[in-house]
Design a protein around this motif. Structure first.
Motif, mmCIF file in Angstrom:
data_model
loop_
_atom_site.group_PDB
_atom_site.id
_atom_site.type_symbol
_atom_site.label_atom_id
_atom_site.label_comp_id
_atom_site.label_asym_id
_atom_site.label_seq_id
_atom_site.Cartn_x
_atom_site.Cartn_y
_atom_site.Cartn_z
ATOM 1 N N CYS A 201 31.069 72.204 -7.616
ATOM 2 C CA CYS A 201 31.633 73.104 -6.609
ATOM 3 C C CYS A 201 31.612 72.475 -5.223
ATOM 4 C CB CYS A 201 30.870 74.427 -6.597
ATOM 5 S SG CYS A 201 31.092 75.416 -8.096
ATOM 6 N N PRO A 211 36.873 76.767 -1.801
ATOM 7 C CA PRO A 211 35.984 76.943 -2.948
ATOM 8 C C PRO A 211 36.764 76.896 -4.254
ATOM 9 C CG PRO A 211 35.494 78.550 -1.234
ATOM 10 C CD PRO A 211 36.779 77.880 -0.840
ATOM 11 N N ILE A 212 36.109 76.433 -5.292
ATOM 12 C CA ILE A 212 36.785 76.242 -6.569
ATOM 13 C C ILE A 212 37.340 77.560 -7.113
ATOM 14 C CG2 ILE A 212 34.690 76.475 -7.965
ATOM 15 C CD1 ILE A 212 35.765 74.196 -9.729
#
Length: 270
Positions: A201, A211-212
């Motif tokens: 991440c 963010p993923i």
């Protein structure tokens, strides 16, 4: 170029414009050439693409640039196979290439296979561009056509450049952008990588700037928008296809990303 089993499709017999674009579902068509440059990308489903007598499996996100010497057809198509064709006048395409570099057209033409991968985000951007109704004046039409060709050229050139991100990060981003992965959780997807979830991440956000989870949701919503514009699936079916369990949450997230509801986007489709 015609032989007993092959035909040539002439752009000037189909359109008076420099560019002709259409969405094509599963269909039977014989092997053919074009007298123009053809770019196609797969929106959904899969097929065997026979290019110059070589079989290549294609699925959602695969894109090809074909030149007049290229003979091709689709065979063994899945029932949900859907692709976008963009036919570009040859002389117009050469003129746009010349703006970049005098040798660009020959460089592209001489490549044995001109194949790249489009993410859901990129397909959505092209669909948004191509479904617009161009302005009626010829000057405005030419600007519209130039945007399409330069956008496609930029993507083919960009994907041939060396990338700075680690290969596993690029691979993960491709997985997160693939409709085939949308019913998987992020934890299931990253479990195939030999790093801790926290490390994945952190590195992913470093290279992609988000963010993923946000990246994954954005790709899902973009694919949902493609389906709204190009298919007859209900909103409930699309919600399930892109991996959301709650229709209300899907609609809320869709509006957050697009500033419009799924229903209003569906009403935009031609």
């Amino acid at each position: 170029m015609d032989d007993g089993n092959t035909k040539t499709i002439f752009l000037n017999s189909l359109s008076t414009k420099e560019i002709l674009s259409q969405i094509t579902p599963k269909q039977k068509i014989q092997s053919h050439y074009h007298d123009c440059v053809e770019v196609f990308y797969v929106i959904s489903g899969s097929a065997e693409h026979n290019l110059n007598n070589a079989a290549i499996n294609v699925s959602a996100g695969d894109a090809f640039m074909l030149f007049p010497q290229d003979k091709h057809l689709f065979v063994a198509q899945s029932d949900d196979f859907l692709h976008r064709d963009v036919l570009i006048n040859l002389e117009y395409f050469k003129a746009v290439c010349a703006v970049y570099d005098a040798k660009l057209y020959d460089f592209l033409k001489d490549k044995p296979v001109r194949r790249i991968a489009f993410s859901v985000e990129q397909i959505n951007a092209f669909e948004q561009l191509l479904v617009q109704t161009p302005a009626r004046s010829r000057a405005e039409q030419r600007r519209f056509e130039c945007v399409i060709v330069t956008t496609l050229l930029n993507e083919f050139l960009k994907q041939n450049k060396k990338k700075n991100s680690p290969s596993w990060v690029e691979k993960l981003a491709k997985h997160l952008s693939s409709p085939e992965e949308f019913n998987q959780s992020i934890s299931e997807i990253v479990s195939h990588y030999p790093y801790s979830v926290s490390y994945i991440c952190r590195i992913f956000k470093k290279h992609y700037g988000v963010p993923i989870n946000n990246f994954f949701n954005a790709r899902k919503i973009e694919y949902a928008q493609i389906l709204l514009l190009t298919t007859d699936y209900t909103i409930e079916q699309i919600c399930e296809i892109v991996g959301f369990n709650s229709v209300s949450y899907f609609c809320k997230l869709f509006k957050k990303y697009n500033g419009a509801t799924p229903t209003s986007v569906r009403n935009m489709s031609p």
